[in-house]
Design a protein around this motif. Structure first.
Motif, PDB file in Angstrom:
ATOM      1  N   LEU A  44       1.061  -0.990   0.223  1.00 31.37           N
ATOM      2  CA  LEU A  44      -0.049  -0.172  -0.533  1.00 31.37           C
ATOM      3  C   LEU A  44       0.885   1.358   0.312  1.00 31.37           C
ATOM      4  O   LEU A  44       0.427   2.246  -1.164  1.00 31.37           O
ATOM      5  CB  LEU A  44      -0.915  -0.383   0.836  1.00 31.37           C
ATOM      6  N   VAL A  45       2.114   1.170   0.497  1.00 30.31           N
ATOM      7  CA  VAL A  45       2.854   2.356   1.212  1.00 30.31           C
ATOM      8  C   VAL A  45       3.454   2.726  -0.550  1.00 30.31           C
ATOM      9  O   VAL A  45       3.199   3.821  -0.915  1.00 30.31           O
ATOM     10  CB  VAL A  45       3.978   2.000   1.949  1.00 30.31           C
ATOM     11  N   LEU A  46       3.717   1.647  -1.145  1.00 33.61           N
ATOM     12  CA  LEU A  46       4.536   1.737  -2.245  1.00 33.61           C
ATOM     13  C   LEU A  46       3.210   1.883  -3.174  1.00 33.61           C
ATOM     14  O   LEU A  46       3.720   2.450  -4.898  1.00 33.61           O
ATOM     15  CB  LEU A  46       5.252   0.554  -2.604  1.00 33.61           C
ATOM     16  N   TRP A  47       2.934   1.516  -3.298  1.00 33.75           N
ATOM     17  CA  TRP A  47       1.366   2.402  -4.140  1.00 33.75           C
ATOM     18  C   TRP A  47       1.016   3.552  -4.120  1.00 33.75           C
ATOM     19  O   TRP A  47       1.056   4.648  -4.866  1.00 33.75           O
ATOM     20  CB  TRP A  47       0.504   1.316  -3.728  1.00 33.75           C
ATOM     21  N   GLN A  48       1.201   4.389  -3.048  1.00 30.09           N
ATOM     22  CA  GLN A  48      -0.073   5.172  -3.104  1.00 30.09           C
ATOM     23  C   GLN A  48       1.557   6.422  -3.254  1.00 30.09           C
ATOM     24  O   GLN A  48       1.619   7.157  -3.933  1.00 30.09           O
ATOM     25  CB  GLN A  48       0.590   5.171  -1.292  1.00 30.09           C
ATOM     26  N   VAL A  49       3.180   6.199  -2.636  1.00 27.41           N
ATOM     27  CA  VAL A  49       3.927   6.787  -3.133  1.00 27.41           C
ATOM     28  C   VAL A  49       4.073   6.311  -4.989  1.00 27.41           C
ATOM     29  O   VAL A  49       4.425   7.793  -5.368  1.00 27.41           O
ATOM     30  CB  VAL A  49       4.978   6.051  -2.191  1.00 27.41           C
ATOM     31  N   MET A  50       3.929   5.504  -5.736  1.00 25.98           N
ATOM     32  CA  MET A  50       4.515   5.068  -7.062  1.00 25.98           C
ATOM     33  C   MET A  50       3.259   5.717  -7.854  1.00 25.98           C
ATOM     34  O   MET A  50       3.902   5.921  -8.786  1.00 25.98           O
ATOM     35  CB  MET A  50       4.946   3.556  -7.605  1.00 25.98           C
ATOM     36  N   SER A  51       2.115   5.923  -7.063  1.00 22.10           N
ATOM     37  CA  SER A  51       0.809   6.482  -8.238  1.00 22.10           C
ATOM     38  C   SER A  51       0.853   7.791  -8.567  1.00 22.10           C
ATOM     39  O   SER A  51       1.208   8.610  -7.842  1.00 22.10           O
ATOM     40  CB  SER A  51      -0.404   6.083  -7.221  1.00 22.10           C
TER      41      SER A  51
END
Length: 287
Positions: A44-51
């Protein structure tokens, strides 16, 4: 006196080993659960940062936006109507498919001539992609719930049929003959040989059929529907609304996990009632 003391010491050792084994299993379960939660949080953290910087935001959205869309969906009557419609269609299709596949498997396995006649025909029909039959079912049953239920029935019935059919055919002939020599009739063979033999393959087919029922219903709702989770997903995809799309997927994942959990509980309950639960224990646990 010495024998009694040794027996008491042995019992205490067994209790200590059992307690340590139980504590070890709890530690393993907590560790596995913690790692799973950690992996999900990291994703979820990677998704939030990379989006946005890396991934196109219009295609994947952000976890915060997906959460807002999920709250909006669960807080509206239209969202719960979609969930209710899909749940009813899945439950009806799954139940009818299990009954149909079980009855057909028992009948064709009990009468070998009928099995040799119909098995190739059933295999031919099973080779047709179920979603390709959706337009045909729409013509027969209309745009309502029954066309979706029919697709779910097709997906579940074939899986259950093959597990039951092969399970009956592979039962130990010696056990059947022993029951018959002892004066047992057909219902005795069913109770003492067939049902215990079929328990494991039957529930394996049922567990496989659960996700197929959901897949069939969602696919049919994609093609033509006025409500349901599949209709909501199709609308979100058409409007390029990624948060609503992922919110619908989360609901579907929750439904799948709930269905699998229920089927797993029924599986364990049935095997425990039949006295077969010990066969499921891993070798390391029984060693």
């Amino acid at each position: 006196m010495v024998t009694r003391t040794a027996a008491k010491a042995g019992q205490e050792n067994d209790q200590t080993v059992a307690a340590e084994g139980g504590a070890g299993r709890w530690r393993d379960a907590i560790l596995v659960t913690g790692l799973r939660v950690g992996v999900i949080l990291l994703a979820l953290v990677l998704w939030q940062v990379m989006s946005g910087p890396v991934l196109p935001e219009y295609a994947v959205g952000k976890p915060t936006e997906v959460f807002d869309a999920l709250v909006t969906m669960l807080g509206s009557s239209a969202g719960w109507t979609d969930i209710k419609v899909t749940a009813i269609e899945v439950a009806a299709g799954f139940g009818i498919g299990v009954v149909l596949g079980t009855v057909l498997g028992l009948l064709l396995a009990s009468f070998p001539l009928a099995g040799r006649v119909f098995e190739p025909l059933i295999a031919a029909v099973n080779g047709i992609p179920k979603i390709a039959l959706a337009p045909l079912f729409l013509l027969f049953f209309g745009i309502g719930a029954w066309s979706k239920i029919a697709i779910a029935v097709m997906g579940v019935a074939f899986v259950v049929f093959y597990n039951v059919y092969l399970g009956v055919r592979l039962r130990e002939r010696e056990l059947v003959e022993i029951v018959q020599v002892m004066g047992g009739r057909r219902h005795h063979v069913l109770s003492y040989v067939t049902i215990p033999t079929l328990a494991a393959p039957f529930f394996a087919g049922v567990k496989t059929g659960g996700p197929l029922a959901i897949l069939g219903v969602i696919g049919a709702e994609f093609i033509a529907s006025t409500n349901g989770i599949g209709h909501q997903l199709f609308t979100a995809a058409t409007n390029l609304n990624a948060p609503d799309e992922f919110a619908g997927l989360i609901v579907l994942i929750t439904m799948t996990l709930a269905l699998n959990g229920l089927l797993g509980w029924l599986d364990e309950l049935a095997l425990r009632r039949l006295g077969l639960s010990t066969r499921r224990r891993p070798a390391a646990e029984t060693a």
